[in-house]
Scaffold this motif. Sequence first.
Motif, PDB file in Angstrom:
ATOM      1  N   ARG A  33       0.781  -1.220  -0.014  1.00 53.94           N
ATOM      2  CA  ARG A  33      -0.146  -0.019   0.141  1.00 53.94           C
ATOM      3  C   ARG A  33       1.007   1.145   0.056  1.00 53.94           C
ATOM      4  N   LYS A  34       1.763   1.104   0.836  1.00 53.79           N
ATOM      5  CA  LYS A  34       2.834   2.424   0.912  1.00 53.79           C
ATOM      6  C   LYS A  34       3.420   2.707  -0.365  1.00 53.79           C
ATOM      7  N   GLN A  37       1.297   4.208  -3.148  1.00 48.05           N
ATOM      8  CA  GLN A  37       1.577   5.797  -2.873  1.00 48.05           C
ATOM      9  C   GLN A  37       2.579   6.264  -3.333  1.00 48.05           C
ATOM     10  N   GLU A  38       3.985   5.800  -3.060  1.00 47.26           N
ATOM     11  CA  GLU A  38       5.104   6.350  -3.660  1.00 47.26           C
ATOM     12  C   GLU A  38       4.968   6.431  -4.809  1.00 47.26           C
ATOM     13  N   ASP A  40       2.415   6.539  -6.852  1.00 46.08           N
ATOM     14  CA  ASP A  40       1.352   7.306  -7.229  1.00 46.08           C
ATOM     15  C   ASP A  40       0.261   6.455  -8.135  1.00 46.08           C
ATOM     16  N   GLN A  42      -2.407   2.513  -7.807  1.00 47.81           N
ATOM     17  CA  GLN A  42      -3.280   1.677  -7.021  1.00 47.81           C
ATOM     18  C   GLN A  42      -2.467   0.451  -6.432  1.00 47.81           C
TER      19      GLN A  42
END
Length: 210
Positions: A33-34, A37-38, A40, A42
Amino acid sequence: MARPKTPLLSVPAIRAAALALIDRDGLEGLSMRKLAQELDVQAASLYSHYRTKEDLLTDIANETMADVDVSGFATGDWRHGITTWARSYRAALAAHPNLVPVIAAGPGRREAALRRADAVHGGLVAAGWPPRHATMIGASTKYLVVGAAIHSFARGFDADVQVYRDRYPNLSQAHRLAEHAAEIDGDSFELALAAFLDGLDHVFKDLGEH
């Protein structure tokens, strides 16, 4: 042509972002998940490249260890083999100390790691070491390298001279260690490696006399 709304992913990009995350936040800081995010994206899009986080860590470990040199064992000179292996092994680990627990856990089923282990063990046996000793030498070298890579001795001391001046007279220069950490840690590793090799020389000679 319009730019895609979702950034295009690639295995090298995922691997590089994950390693940067581990370098910054440690192994516990890495999650799919992280990482998504890094990048950008899903999180689901990562799973088309890596089924699990463990698969990703295996790939990162393989890449990190790619420059570890075991070619010296092919020369028949076991000292040369251990020296080149240990130095390149330490360099690989020291570049990413947060990844050390993954690599130090052992080769498991990682093919590249098993090929290196096979080259080390085979090279030592071919040079005249009994298989049991070859196994212990491989383990002992790993202990030396991992210990040298995972922590800095010199950076473990405070830079404030007042910490040592009055209570620890034998550490009156300890505040200067961190300033020269790279040199001290490197030289200390070379000292330990040389002492290890010299000790093995004596064992090897004793084996030859029996």
